[in-house]
Enzyme design. Structure first.
Site, mmCIF file in Angstrom:
data_model
loop_
_atom_site.group_PDB
_atom_site.id
_atom_site.type_symbol
_atom_site.label_atom_id
_atom_site.label_comp_id
_atom_site.label_asym_id
_atom_site.label_seq_id
_atom_site.Cartn_x
_atom_site.Cartn_y
_atom_site.Cartn_z
ATOM 1 N N GLU A 149 16.195 -15.531 -13.525
ATOM 2 C CA GLU A 149 15.344 -14.431 -13.919
ATOM 3 C C GLU A 149 14.790 -14.470 -15.331
ATOM 4 O O GLU A 149 13.458 -13.486 -14.898
ATOM 5 C CB GLU A 149 16.695 -13.277 -14.053
ATOM 6 C CG GLU A 149 16.191 -12.421 -13.947
ATOM 7 C CD GLU A 149 15.541 -10.657 -12.992
ATOM 8 O OE1 GLU A 149 14.971 -11.609 -11.803
ATOM 9 O OE2 GLU A 149 15.359 -10.123 -13.061
ATOM 10 N N CYS B 280 0.623 -1.674 0.040
ATOM 11 C CA CYS B 280 -0.266 -0.200 0.146
ATOM 12 C C CYS B 280 0.591 1.593 0.153
ATOM 13 O O CYS B 280 1.972 1.222 0.293
ATOM 14 C CB CYS B 280 -1.059 -0.023 1.552
ATOM 15 S SG CYS B 280 -1.615 -0.932 1.317
ATOM 16 N N TRP C 265 -3.202 -2.588 -1.753
ATOM 17 C CA TRP C 265 -2.296 -3.881 -1.734
ATOM 18 C C TRP C 265 -3.133 -4.831 -0.794
ATOM 19 O O TRP C 265 -2.473 -4.786 0.321
ATOM 20 C CB TRP C 265 -1.291 -4.087 -2.115
ATOM 21 C CG TRP C 265 -0.598 -5.418 -3.117
ATOM 22 C CD1 TRP C 265 -0.479 -6.022 -3.963
ATOM 23 C CD2 TRP C 265 -0.559 -6.430 -2.398
ATOM 24 N NE1 TRP C 265 0.128 -7.463 -3.895
ATOM 25 C CE2 TRP C 265 0.002 -7.524 -3.192
ATOM 26 C CE3 TRP C 265 -0.204 -7.017 -0.933
ATOM 27 C CZ2 TRP C 265 0.902 -8.367 -2.727
ATOM 28 C CZ3 TRP C 265 0.314 -8.420 -0.336
ATOM 29 C CH2 TRP C 265 0.091 -9.138 -1.571
ATOM 30 N N HIS D 217 17.487 -34.217 -15.072
ATOM 31 C CA HIS D 217 16.857 -34.685 -13.494
ATOM 32 C C HIS D 217 15.498 -34.655 -13.334
ATOM 33 O O HIS D 217 14.689 -34.410 -12.444
ATOM 34 C CB HIS D 217 17.325 -34.343 -12.683
ATOM 35 C CG HIS D 217 19.290 -34.147 -12.580
ATOM 36 N ND1 HIS D 217 19.342 -35.924 -12.259
ATOM 37 C CD2 HIS D 217 20.117 -33.487 -13.127
ATOM 38 C CE1 HIS D 217 21.510 -35.541 -12.742
ATOM 39 N NE2 HIS D 217 21.277 -34.535 -13.845
ATOM 40 N N LYS E 4 5.617 -3.259 -5.937
ATOM 41 C CA LYS E 4 6.241 -3.310 -6.173
ATOM 42 C C LYS E 4 7.629 -3.848 -4.947
ATOM 43 O O LYS E 4 8.953 -3.895 -4.424
ATOM 44 C CB LYS E 4 6.935 -1.906 -6.654
ATOM 45 C CG LYS E 4 9.285 -1.722 -6.971
ATOM 46 C CD LYS E 4 8.983 -1.156 -7.927
ATOM 47 C CE LYS E 4 10.428 -1.232 -8.409
ATOM 48 N NZ LYS E 4 10.995 -2.115 -9.108
ATOM 49 N N ASN F 113 -0.732 1.632 6.015
ATOM 50 C CA ASN F 113 0.160 0.734 5.113
ATOM 51 C C ASN F 113 0.605 0.166 7.008
ATOM 52 O O ASN F 113 1.167 0.270 7.790
ATOM 53 C CB ASN F 113 1.057 0.968 5.015
ATOM 54 C CG ASN F 113 2.084 0.477 4.171
ATOM 55 O OD1 ASN F 113 1.512 -0.156 3.196
ATOM 56 N ND2 ASN F 113 2.946 0.805 3.956
ATOM 57 N N GLY F 114 0.066 -1.765 5.909
ATOM 58 C CA GLY F 114 0.787 -2.420 6.700
ATOM 59 C C GLY F 114 -0.456 -3.895 7.780
ATOM 60 O O GLY F 114 -1.375 -3.707 7.012
ATOM 61 N N LYS G 25 10.379 -13.149 -14.811
ATOM 62 C CA LYS G 25 10.062 -11.779 -15.570
ATOM 63 C C LYS G 25 9.083 -12.025 -16.187
ATOM 64 O O LYS G 25 7.962 -11.233 -16.759
ATOM 65 C CB LYS G 25 10.867 -11.335 -16.843
ATOM 66 C CG LYS G 25 12.561 -10.660 -16.228
ATOM 67 C CD LYS G 25 11.760 -8.986 -15.588
ATOM 68 C CE LYS G 25 12.050 -9.042 -14.545
ATOM 69 N NZ LYS G 25 12.446 -8.852 -12.557
ATOM 70 N N ARG H 261 3.297 0.481 -5.185
ATOM 71 C CA ARG H 261 3.094 -0.134 -4.017
ATOM 72 C C ARG H 261 1.875 -0.951 -3.618
ATOM 73 O O ARG H 261 2.386 -2.059 -2.456
ATOM 74 C CB ARG H 261 3.397 0.751 -2.823
ATOM 75 C CG ARG H 261 4.289 1.439 -2.686
ATOM 76 C CD ARG H 261 4.790 2.127 -1.867
ATOM 77 N NE ARG H 261 4.972 1.832 -0.657
ATOM 78 C CZ ARG H 261 6.153 1.567 0.164
ATOM 79 N NH1 ARG H 261 7.345 1.798 -0.535
ATOM 80 N NH2 ARG H 261 5.514 1.191 1.331
ATOM 81 N N GLU I 260 6.094 -12.978 -14.330
ATOM 82 C CA GLU I 260 5.596 -11.733 -13.443
ATOM 83 C C GLU I 260 4.688 -10.877 -14.646
ATOM 84 O O GLU I 260 3.647 -10.345 -14.026
ATOM 85 C CB GLU I 260 7.093 -10.968 -12.924
ATOM 86 C CG GLU I 260 6.747 -9.875 -12.439
ATOM 87 C CD GLU I 260 8.351 -9.310 -11.571
ATOM 88 O OE1 GLU I 260 9.236 -9.805 -12.600
ATOM 89 O OE2 GLU I 260 8.454 -8.506 -10.788
HETATM 90 C C1 F6R Z 1 10.771 -9.211 -9.812
HETATM 91 C C2 F6R Z 1 10.386 -8.272 -8.885
HETATM 92 C C3 F6R Z 1 10.445 -8.966 -7.329
HETATM 93 C C4 F6R Z 1 12.021 -8.083 -5.535
HETATM 94 C C5 F6R Z 1 11.514 -9.007 -4.641
HETATM 95 C C6 F6R Z 1 12.703 -8.430 -3.806
HETATM 96 O O1 F6R Z 1 10.684 -8.229 -10.731
HETATM 97 O O2 F6R Z 1 10.728 -7.481 -8.335
HETATM 98 O O3 F6R Z 1 10.973 -10.214 -7.205
HETATM 99 O O4 F6R Z 1 13.144 -9.010 -6.658
HETATM 100 O O5 F6R Z 1 10.271 -8.660 -4.534
HETATM 101 O O6 F6R Z 1 12.513 -6.656 -4.070
HETATM 102 P P1 F6R Z 1 13.480 -6.094 -3.083
HETATM 103 O O7 F6R Z 1 14.504 -5.779 -4.023
HETATM 104 O O8 F6R Z 1 12.931 -4.941 -2.946
HETATM 105 O O9 F6R Z 1 14.235 -6.392 -1.726
#
Ligand code: F6R
Length: 625
Positions: free
Chosen positions: A494, A2, A82, A517, A620, A106-107, A498, A27, A501
């Site tokens: 990664e 949030c 969120w 495996h 994020k 928030n929390g 991506k 957020r 996601e």
């Molecule tokens: C994927 C992504 C997430 C963050 C993860 C950790 O694109 O951004 O997997 O890497 O939530 O976030 P941070 O780096 O802010 O601790």
């Protein structure tokens, strides 16, 4: 997660709130709302869905209600949600009103069930399914007993468990905003130079008004009004002083600058992010033999040099960066490195040596699990170091030392440029420690200077157009495997992350050697296998894996060196890495592979029609576990 924002001052508050929320949308973005003061009343406008809905409703309100000119409104709070407790409905959207008290939160309130029972027994009738609304009843009760808004908020915290931030206002004290922070939900405050105060979950909403910001510490209450901000201790209520930090972010860096999406802009900003990170970390005046990688921050260097071994902890993409860090640090410095998922590490009984250094990687610096590990390790008496992109973030304040990446603000939810900047910071750590051990790493440093140029030369042209063309050809397939070995393995993970996601496509990343495996059973003509095969020590083995999946019908997309005819011939689709990359040490391959898999996911997401910058169900900054 949030995002929260509050303003009290002389400017048009609704505009500040809506613009601020849009910047905080990363957020959380399942519902949003604003509350603002008109006359002696607090009006609330809220809606499920994106902030645009609230913006339209506010415009309609201005048009249709008598005296509805919102430019005369100078005081209000806003929230983008969120969902944790309760579905993302309008009813559950913030702000919440409980009598004359209106709040955003928030929390998580961990004792929510028990608290709700008590409040209902005391005659309150919550209108939403959220934990947040309960906090409002607690403030209301305290104010009814005679407390000021500030003390009401402070005392309400005595009854709630869990980490959270709130910004609260009341019709009894119009013109006063009270913000409070306990635990990991960040809050930043600033004085409006034109007279006033602004509070928000991060600094982005503040930047139009000022770059001089104050990071609210956990256990702080901040009171804002048209004269500025004042800080108090949450427990005792005693006044406290907090330092102002000058931000180096500008308003321009927060716009899309002509790109269709923030993610695309951020992919293209990677060369700059690398240069800025490298300039930010190193003291170039001290550079040379024997250490081409002298850290500008002596504390960082000392901590690294005194470590018996290193534990890298992180989540998600940052964890993938950490995996690469292990390869580089072990290769050059001969220092033992383990890589841990923060969410697992925190609930184990981890064994650390007295001199083990725990390095937490988090672009946001606010990830709940990562912060929990830092606190746990600090408590054990071991040293911790944070690697983060956000100055003033909780990680930067709680770790023993901090190393900042300088990727600039990253707004797309999917991490791109912050990942590359994290990679570079780990490579520099490896280079520094290796040099201290007598390794001659000057050539690696020289190559470092070439990487951003090589990347910049092809990113916008060849790489972007190849990713676009290939994405079109493979968009219809059922699923994707990304395979790689050595330095390409974490990039395979990664790449798959991506794609999941932002394109919501099933994708898995594997070390090439793991296919036999089990996962190879999945391979059939409906599966695309993305083979990451730069010219490195692992290429031959990766090529064998390519043949194995091809023999089982997979559609192969290979990414490799432009001169690698054998690889090109063996694959159905092909993306060449930048010319010139092969002249560099193989350690640099991830810096070229990573933008390619990012672009590929971006293009596939466009074809699927997903919301690239704000993919569903994500936020994020993951400030809850
Ligand atoms: C994927 C992504 C997430 C963050 C993860 C950790 O694109 O951004 O997997 O890497 O939530 O976030 P941070 O780096 O802010 O601790």
């Amino acid at each position: 997660m949030c995002g929260i924002v509050g303003y009290a001052g002389k400017r048009a508050a609704v505009d500040i709130l809506i613009r601020g929320l849009k910047r905080l949308e990363y957020r959380g973005y399942d519902s949003s709302g604003i509350a603002f003061v008109r006359g002696d009343r607090i009006e609330i406008i809220k809606s499920e869905g994106r902030i645009d809905n609230v913006e339209k409703m506010a415009a309609k309100f201005a048009e249709t209600s008598p005296g509805g000119n919102l430019n005369d409104v100078h005081f209000g709070i806003g929230h983008t949600r969120w969902a944790t407790h309760g579905k993302p409905t309008t009813q559950n959207a913030h702000p919440h009103r409980t009598g004359h008290v209106v709040l955003v939160h928030n929390g998580i309130i961990e004792n929510y069930q028990e608290l709700k029972k008590k409040l209902v027994a005391r005659g309150h009738q919550p209108q939403s399914e959220t934990d947040s609304e309960l906090f409002g009843f607690l403030v209301l009760e305290e104010m009814e007993k005679g407390a000021s808004l500030m003390n009401g908020v402070r005392l309400a915290f005595d009854s709630v468990e869990g980490a959270c931030s709130v910004v609260v206002m009341s019709e009894r004290e119009l013109g006063v905003l009270v913000g409070a922070r306990r635990g990991g939900s960040p809050l930043v405050a600033a004085i409006d130079p034109e007279g006033g105060a602004i509070l928000a979950s991060d600094a982005q909403p503040l930047i139009d008004i000022t770059r001089e910001v104050i990071f609210v510490e956990q256990g702080d209450v901040v009171v804002g009004d048209s004269k500025g901000v004042h800080f108090f201790d949450l427990k005792s209520g005693a006044p406290i002083q907090r330092k102002t930090t000058r931000l180096d972010w500008s308003v321009e860096t927060l716009s899309k600058q002509g790109f269709a999406h923030y993610m695309l802009k951020e992919i293209h900003e990677q060369p700059t992010a690398l240069v800025d990170t490298f300039n930010g970390l190193l003291d170039l005046a001290k550079r040379g033999d024997p250490d081409p990688f002298p850290f500008a921050d002596r504390e960082v260097a000392k901590l690294l040099e005194s470590a018996s071994d290193i534990v890298l902890i992180a989540c998600g993409t940052s964890w993938h960066a950490a995996l690469l860090g292990k390869y580089w640090i072990e290769r050059w410095a001969g220092v033992r490195v383990s890589v841990e998922l923060a969410s697992e590490f925190r609930y184990r009984q981890p064994v650390l040596a007295p001199q083990s250094l725990v390095i937490a990687l988090s672009q946001s610096g606010e990830t709940a699990d990562t912060l929990a590990v830092v606190r746990q390790v600090n408590g054990l008496g071991n040293k911790t170091m944070g690697i983060t992109n956000v100055r003033g973030s909780t990680l930067s304040r709680e770790a023993t030392a901090v190393l900042y990446t300088s990727a600039g603000p990253e707004i797309g939810v999917a991490a791109t440029k912050t990942f590359s900047a994290q990679l570079l910071s780990l490579l520099i750590i490896a280079g520094h420690l290796g040099s201290k051990k007598g390794r001659k790493l000057e050539p690696v440093f020289d190559e470092l200077l070439r990487v951003p140029h090589l990347l910049a030369g092809e990113l916008a042209g060849t790489l972007a157009s190849r990713a676009h063309a290939v994405a079109k050809a493979i968009a219809g397939y059922k699923g994707f495997f990304f395979i790689g070995r050595g330095y390409s393995f974490p990039i395979a993970l990664e790449g798959a992350l991506k794609l999941k996601e932002i394109a919501y496509v099933h994708a898995e990343g594997y070390a090439g050697g793991e296919l036999k495996h089990g996962p190879i059973a999945m391979i059939d003509p409906n599966m695309v296998v993305v083979v990451l095969a730069p010219r490195d020590s692992w290429r031959e083995k990766t090529l064998s894996n390519l043949e194995e999946v091809k023999a089982r019908g997979a559609v192969v997309l290979a990414i490799g060196d432009p001169s690698d005819e054998a690889l090109k011939q063996a694959s159905h689709h092909w993306i060449a890495l930048p010319e010139g990359a092969r002249e560099l040490d193989e350690c640099w391959a991830p810096f070229f592979l990573s933008p390619v898999v990012q672009l590929l996911s971006y293009e596939l997401a466009l074809l699927k029609g997903t919301d690239v910058d704000k993919p569903r169900n994500l936020a994020k900054s993951v400030t809850v576990e």
